[in-house]
Design an enzyme around this catalytic site. Sequence first.
Site, PDB file in Angstrom:
ATOM      1  N   HIS A   1     -37.776  17.394  34.936  1.00  0.00           N
ATOM      2  CA  HIS A   1     -37.047  18.319  35.428  1.00  0.00           C
ATOM      3  C   HIS A   1     -36.068  18.833  34.450  1.00  0.00           C
ATOM      4  O   HIS A   1     -35.777  20.078  34.231  1.00  0.00           O
ATOM      5  CB  HIS A   1     -36.496  18.117  36.851  1.00  0.00           C
ATOM      6  CG  HIS A   1     -37.422  17.879  37.893  1.00  0.00           C
ATOM      7  ND1 HIS A   1     -38.571  18.825  38.044  1.00  0.00           N
ATOM      8  CD2 HIS A   1     -37.722  16.698  39.018  1.00  0.00           C
ATOM      9  CE1 HIS A   1     -39.311  18.329  39.172  1.00  0.00           C
ATOM     10  NE2 HIS A   1     -38.683  17.094  39.785  1.00  0.00           N
TER      11      HIS A   1
ATOM     12  N   HIS B   1     -39.242  10.928  35.792  1.00  0.00           N
ATOM     13  CA  HIS B   1     -39.515  12.170  36.598  1.00  0.00           C
ATOM     14  C   HIS B   1     -38.408  13.104  36.595  1.00  0.00           C
ATOM     15  O   HIS B   1     -38.759  14.528  36.171  1.00  0.00           O
ATOM     16  CB  HIS B   1     -39.767  11.665  38.036  1.00  0.00           C
ATOM     17  CG  HIS B   1     -39.771  12.681  38.972  1.00  0.00           C
ATOM     18  ND1 HIS B   1     -41.227  13.330  39.228  1.00  0.00           N
ATOM     19  CD2 HIS B   1     -38.994  13.471  39.730  1.00  0.00           C
ATOM     20  CE1 HIS B   1     -40.990  14.254  40.160  1.00  0.00           C
ATOM     21  NE2 HIS B   1     -39.804  14.355  40.573  1.00  0.00           N
ATOM     22  N   GLU B   2     -37.286  12.952  36.687  1.00  0.00           N
ATOM     23  CA  GLU B   2     -35.944  13.662  36.537  1.00  0.00           C
ATOM     24  C   GLU B   2     -35.670  14.104  35.181  1.00  0.00           C
ATOM     25  O   GLU B   2     -35.427  15.322  34.945  1.00  0.00           O
ATOM     26  CB  GLU B   2     -34.720  12.880  37.220  1.00  0.00           C
ATOM     27  CG  GLU B   2     -34.810  12.451  38.571  1.00  0.00           C
ATOM     28  CD  GLU B   2     -35.234  13.329  39.545  1.00  0.00           C
ATOM     29  OE1 GLU B   2     -35.103  14.490  39.350  1.00  0.00           O
ATOM     30  OE2 GLU B   2     -35.804  13.073  40.558  1.00  0.00           O
TER      31      GLU B   2
END
Length: 709
Positions: free
Chosen positions: A21, A17-18
């Site tokens: 980003h 997920h990170e």
Amino acid sequence: MFWILALLGFGFVIAIHEFGHFTFAKLAGVKVERFSIGFGPILWSRRVGETEYSLSLLPLGGYVKMLGEDNPAQGATVGDVSDPRSYLAASRGWKALILLGGVTFNLVSSWLILVGLAFWGMPMTPPVIAGISPTVEADGEMKPSPAKLLGLRQGDEVREVNGQRTRSWDEIAMRVAIDNRQPITMRVRREVDGKVSEIALPETAGAEVYASNSPIYRLPTIGIERPQGPSLGRVARLDGELRPNDPRPDDRILAIDGVAVPDGALGHDIERRLRAFLGRVVTLKLARGDGSRDEVAIRYAGSPRDNLAIEVPAMVTGVMDDSPAQRAGVLAGDILLAVDGESVRSPGNFIGQVNRRDGAELVLRVRRGAEEPEFRLSAADAQGQRIIGVRVAEFFAGKLPFLPPALDGSPGALAAAGMQPGDALLLRIPGGKDEKPRYLALAGGDEVLVPLTLHDLEALDDRNIFKRPLASRLFGVQITSAVADDRVAVIDALKNQDQIELGALSDETRGGLRAALAPGDWIAGARSHGEGNALVIIRGATAAPRALDLKPVSDAVALEFTPFYEPPYRLEHWSEAFAIANGSARRMVTDTLRLIPKFFASRADGGIAATQTLSGPIGIFTMFKTSAEKVGFASFLKLVALIGLNLFLVNLLPIPIVDGGQLLFLGIEAVIRRPLPETMRAVANYAGFALVVALMLFTIGIDVWRLIN
């Protein structure tokens, strides 16, 4: 090893997920100051280029800290919008892509894992009905179960629920939970006389069948049992350690007393075949976990849930309408003494005794007050099981009418512990690591019954993570003063004093307690009797309560088949792999959104108890470990994918501080064509941060409560 896998699985869904980003921030030219897995104090870090990569103390998530980003979870402050590498300087389009990067990576990675597993063989518990409960408890009464009303049979393969294709047991459970206020329809594949056909249920045109809500767990149920694997999962010798030739976990039973077990039989079918030997010696042909073959003779004690380790009287707690038992005159509250002259040693033993008669007429002797009436009746067939239509439970509160013998005819565990008929069981203490039940007992005294209503039973068991159920404070205590202002002073066996508020009970029951309770009385618990349910009070005991650490005296062996069973699903066509992956991703999102409102609904409106269904970081981590340890690596990967999809959904919710909330701010700014005031954004972010922390603490509390209980 499994702990490491669990950490890797938990870390992967956060890191991917990170990384989403991070990737879009780099593409947008935004400076990333820190990439962290975990929150709080940094345990390890390394700077590569302009970015610090770190592992932090609290493994509850992660973050990407960008220049200029205002986020209270990261301890950041508003940067200079004039810095071209600041997040604040990026266009709204790039900001949206950066925010969507995390959930996009979760969605894509989870989908790819699911597609790969589908081609390899998606691990799924087969949607096969292992057993049917003839009745369920609804509104304090035994009523025909939804499964029975639908016409389900043991061995049915459920193909559809409410028009939705089902390939696994979990999909059945999810559909029942979501559609619990709608009529249930099913399409099943059933084999009859060697022919397989698909049947629509219910078969009666126009019939409407609804799920029931469990009175304790507030979860929808239709009265069906999950299939178990064909291998043994747990084996326990009641009187001590396993002997060298005893069955072992991972063994498979090939034949029972010379009768071969059919190929492909699952645990529930094998267990049904063993039922006739409860309490008796049976010869088993085994395929050992190491590949060898063996033959052993054991006294069969059923599964550990049959509670045959300790001989305790079996009590009828409910009688089904128009059942053999009701027609014969059996009542709730009857104590089961014997079947055809053979003593009943426990509820599980009674089930085996009925099954062994194979439908022949039997003579049932019970204790009812001071009398011992006999009833002649024949058991009915229920999906291969013989039943007489009673719900039977362990006698655990009140004066013992008799002491059941052990399976081999010798004195049972209660007698071996020095108990006498007429002594009282005061409180059942949950078993420790050895799973052996323990009791507090009283010698002598008289029994007084105070009637309870259905409302009282629910009030006694009402529980959540913030309070103990009233029953846990009221049962097993001695009254030290009369009831006054709906409060009663008590003291337990360890001399702990308490003031118990009785306001949750009905007016009738509070009045009954005011009239019945006197200082010195002991409250033993609640149990069924002929007219309903009652609170059991012991008056005039001759000595203080003593703890019974009961030791099994039988040499019987309990067998439990593995509950963790997820064989690979075989595709009917190669294109089905994409249907499975797409369906899993869609259902995880849409079904979760449909479940959320049910957490806030009442039980009457189909509400579901959040404390029974939600999990926090501890629960998720435990699921990762259990999946890797008990089921296999493929099931572990499936869980990684499903948790990733869950993270995709949660981060899109319009809560300030998470991605969905920030996207909402961007949308508002795009509409009004100017930035929102910094003060408004800051207040909203801190409010969102407080909400997320509160939800996190709530789910962690649920996880800890489950571990403790």
